[in-house]
Design a protein around this motif. Structure first.
Motif, PDB file in Angstrom:
ATOM      1  N   HIS A  69       0.872  -1.058  -0.090  1.00 23.21           N
ATOM      2  CA  HIS A  69      -0.113   0.029  -0.091  1.00 23.21           C
ATOM      3  C   HIS A  69       0.929   1.217   0.188  1.00 23.21           C
ATOM      4  O   HIS A  69       0.531   2.390  -0.691  1.00 23.21           O
ATOM      5  CB  HIS A  69      -0.918  -0.120   1.360  1.00 23.21           C
ATOM      6  N   GLU A  70       2.110   1.143   0.776  1.00 28.12           N
ATOM      7  CA  GLU A  70       2.766   2.318   0.900  1.00 28.12           C
ATOM      8  C   GLU A  70       3.689   2.827  -0.555  1.00 28.12           C
ATOM      9  O   GLU A  70       4.131   3.668  -0.597  1.00 28.12           O
ATOM     10  CB  GLU A  70       3.915   2.144   1.874  1.00 28.12           C
ATOM     11  N   THR A  71       4.011   1.506  -1.209  1.00 26.90           N
ATOM     12  CA  THR A  71       4.781   1.850  -2.469  1.00 26.90           C
ATOM     13  C   THR A  71       4.120   1.895  -3.872  1.00 26.90           C
ATOM     14  O   THR A  71       4.436   2.183  -4.677  1.00 26.90           O
ATOM     15  CB  THR A  71       5.856   0.864  -2.572  1.00 26.90           C
ATOM     16  N   SER A  72       2.830   1.650  -3.892  1.00 31.36           N
ATOM     17  CA  SER A  72       1.978   1.425  -4.975  1.00 31.36           C
ATOM     18  C   SER A  72       2.076   2.715  -5.760  1.00 31.36           C
ATOM     19  O   SER A  72       2.178   2.763  -7.091  1.00 31.36           O
ATOM     20  CB  SER A  72       0.455   1.007  -4.586  1.00 31.36           C
ATOM     21  N   ASP A  73       1.859   4.017  -4.833  1.00 34.38           N
ATOM     22  CA  ASP A  73       1.815   5.210  -6.017  1.00 34.38           C
ATOM     23  C   ASP A  73       3.329   5.403  -6.576  1.00 34.38           C
ATOM     24  O   ASP A  73       3.318   5.825  -7.728  1.00 34.38           O
ATOM     25  CB  ASP A  73       1.520   6.207  -4.929  1.00 34.38           C
ATOM     26  N   TYR A  74       4.297   5.128  -5.790  1.00 33.31           N
ATOM     27  CA  TYR A  74       5.537   5.345  -6.514  1.00 33.31           C
ATOM     28  C   TYR A  74       5.771   4.478  -7.378  1.00 33.31           C
ATOM     29  O   TYR A  74       6.363   4.869  -8.487  1.00 33.31           O
ATOM     30  CB  TYR A  74       6.406   4.860  -5.161  1.00 33.31           C
ATOM     31  N   ILE A  75       5.475   3.031  -7.269  1.00 35.50           N
ATOM     32  CA  ILE A  75       5.727   2.295  -8.486  1.00 35.50           C
ATOM     33  C   ILE A  75       4.732   2.635  -9.540  1.00 35.50           C
ATOM     34  O   ILE A  75       5.164   2.598 -10.796  1.00 35.50           O
ATOM     35  CB  ILE A  75       5.058   0.769  -8.033  1.00 35.50           C
ATOM     36  N   ASN A  76       3.551   3.139  -9.400  1.00 34.49           N
ATOM     37  CA  ASN A  76       2.786   3.956 -10.670  1.00 34.49           C
ATOM     38  C   ASN A  76       3.541   4.870 -11.259  1.00 34.49           C
ATOM     39  O   ASN A  76       3.495   4.976 -12.569  1.00 34.49           O
ATOM     40  CB  ASN A  76       1.336   3.992 -10.195  1.00 34.49           C
ATOM     41  N   GLY A  77       4.138   5.643 -10.525  1.00 33.56           N
ATOM     42  CA  GLY A  77       4.957   6.643 -10.944  1.00 33.56           C
ATOM     43  C   GLY A  77       6.276   6.271 -11.753  1.00 33.56           C
ATOM     44  O   GLY A  77       6.644   6.686 -12.970  1.00 33.56           O
ATOM     45  N   LEU A  78       6.669   4.949 -11.228  1.00 31.73           N
ATOM     46  CA  LEU A  78       7.667   4.492 -12.175  1.00 31.73           C
ATOM     47  C   LEU A  78       7.165   4.037 -13.635  1.00 31.73           C
ATOM     48  O   LEU A  78       8.094   3.959 -14.508  1.00 31.73           O
ATOM     49  CB  LEU A  78       8.348   3.218 -11.261  1.00 31.73           C
ATOM     50  N   HIS A 101      -5.534  -1.520  -5.387  1.00 32.24           N
ATOM     51  CA  HIS A 101      -5.145  -2.138  -6.856  1.00 32.24           C
ATOM     52  C   HIS A 101      -3.716  -1.676  -7.012  1.00 32.24           C
ATOM     53  O   HIS A 101      -3.480  -0.451  -6.662  1.00 32.24           O
ATOM     54  CB  HIS A 101      -6.063  -1.842  -7.639  1.00 32.24           C
ATOM     55  N   LEU A 102      -2.708  -2.658  -7.401  1.00 29.83           N
ATOM     56  CA  LEU A 102      -1.646  -2.233  -7.710  1.00 29.83           C
ATOM     57  C   LEU A 102      -1.446  -0.944  -8.962  1.00 29.83           C
ATOM     58  O   LEU A 102      -1.016   0.005  -8.907  1.00 29.83           O
ATOM     59  CB  LEU A 102      -0.657  -3.145  -8.071  1.00 29.83           C
ATOM     60  N   PHE A 103      -2.340  -1.629 -10.114  1.00 23.26           N
ATOM     61  CA  PHE A 103      -1.979  -0.711 -11.224  1.00 23.26           C
ATOM     62  C   PHE A 103      -3.421   0.397 -11.234  1.00 23.26           C
ATOM     63  O   PHE A 103      -4.466  -0.042 -11.367  1.00 23.26           O
ATOM     64  CB  PHE A 103      -2.003  -1.510 -12.519  1.00 23.26           C
ATOM     65  N   LYS A 104      -2.860   1.494 -11.500  1.00 21.59           N
ATOM     66  CA  LYS A 104      -4.032   2.570 -11.233  1.00 21.59           C
ATOM     67  C   LYS A 104      -4.326   2.923 -12.952  1.00 21.59           C
ATOM     68  O   LYS A 104      -3.698   2.566 -13.632  1.00 21.59           O
ATOM     69  CB  LYS A 104      -3.213   3.618 -10.426  1.00 21.59           C
ATOM     70  N   ALA A 105      -5.373   3.720 -12.805  1.00 24.78           N
ATOM     71  CA  ALA A 105      -5.819   4.197 -13.952  1.00 24.78           C
ATOM     72  C   ALA A 105      -4.812   5.016 -14.688  1.00 24.78           C
ATOM     73  O   ALA A 105      -3.844   5.766 -14.066  1.00 24.78           O
ATOM     74  CB  ALA A 105      -7.238   4.836 -13.733  1.00 24.78           C
ATOM     75  N   ASN A 106      -5.253   5.344 -16.066  1.00 25.80           N
ATOM     76  CA  ASN A 106      -4.232   6.208 -16.931  1.00 25.80           C
ATOM     77  C   ASN A 106      -2.669   5.954 -17.000  1.00 25.80           C
ATOM     78  O   ASN A 106      -1.990   6.836 -17.195  1.00 25.80           O
ATOM     79  CB  ASN A 106      -4.426   7.589 -16.373  1.00 25.80           C
ATOM     80  N   LEU A 107      -2.556   4.601 -16.762  1.00 26.10           N
ATOM     81  CA  LEU A 107      -0.959   4.302 -17.000  1.00 26.10           C
ATOM     82  C   LEU A 107      -0.887   4.337 -18.260  1.00 26.10           C
ATOM     83  O   LEU A 107      -1.784   4.002 -19.417  1.00 26.10           O
ATOM     84  CB  LEU A 107      -0.722   3.105 -16.553  1.00 26.10           C
ATOM     85  N   PRO A 108       0.387   4.637 -19.079  1.00 27.79           N
ATOM     86  CA  PRO A 108       0.688   4.644 -20.384  1.00 27.79           C
ATOM     87  C   PRO A 108       0.571   3.147 -21.024  1.00 27.79           C
ATOM     88  O   PRO A 108       0.950   2.338 -20.287  1.00 27.79           O
ATOM     89  CB  PRO A 108       1.877   5.404 -20.586  1.00 27.79           C
TER      90      PRO A 108
END
Length: 136
Positions: A69-78, A101-108
């Protein structure tokens, strides 16, 4: 350039574990090869590590970040910056129903090759994907 790997344990509906020790999520690292993934990594990546340093890093170092939960936003940024080279997913056969959810909306859009899959007792599946090169 450094290689960045993401390790994630997900339910069938793509949720990350909310509680450490929840029986549905309990994967003993030594039984599923998770300990070997950590041993093979040169560095454990955290959200405190500047992404600019990953781009500048010219070594062949392997960075591993575990999806929580703590790293999911950072991972989505990566993922948005296209800095992740490999995704290692452990899928646990149950539906969480709700959760992070690990994979967030609007990923390329990006393309990945399945390079390994392994089934463990209890229906746990490990799949490893590598980023597809543009030339492929």
């Amino acid at each position: 350039m450094a290689k960045v790997r993401v390790l994630a344990v997900l339910s069938l509906d793509g949720c990350l574990s909310e509680k450490t020790g929840d029986a549905n999520w309990a994967l003993r690292p030594e039984c599923y090869g998770i300990d070997k993934l950590y041993d093979a990594a040169d560095y454990e990546l955290t959200p405190l590590y500047p992404t600019s340093r990953l781009v500048e890093n010219k070594s062949e170092s392997i960075f591993l970040i575990e999806a929580t939960h703590e790293t999911s936003d950072y991972i989505n940024g990566l993922l948005r910056l296209q800095l992740i080279d490999e995704i290692i997913l452990y899928t646990v056969p149950f539906i969480a129903g709700t959760g992070c959810h690990l994979f967030k909306a609007n990923l390329p859009t990006s393309n990945w090759n399945l390079v390994e899959k392994k089934e463990y007792n209890g229906g746990i599946l490990r799949t490893i994907y590598r980023k597809k090169n543009i030339q492929e």
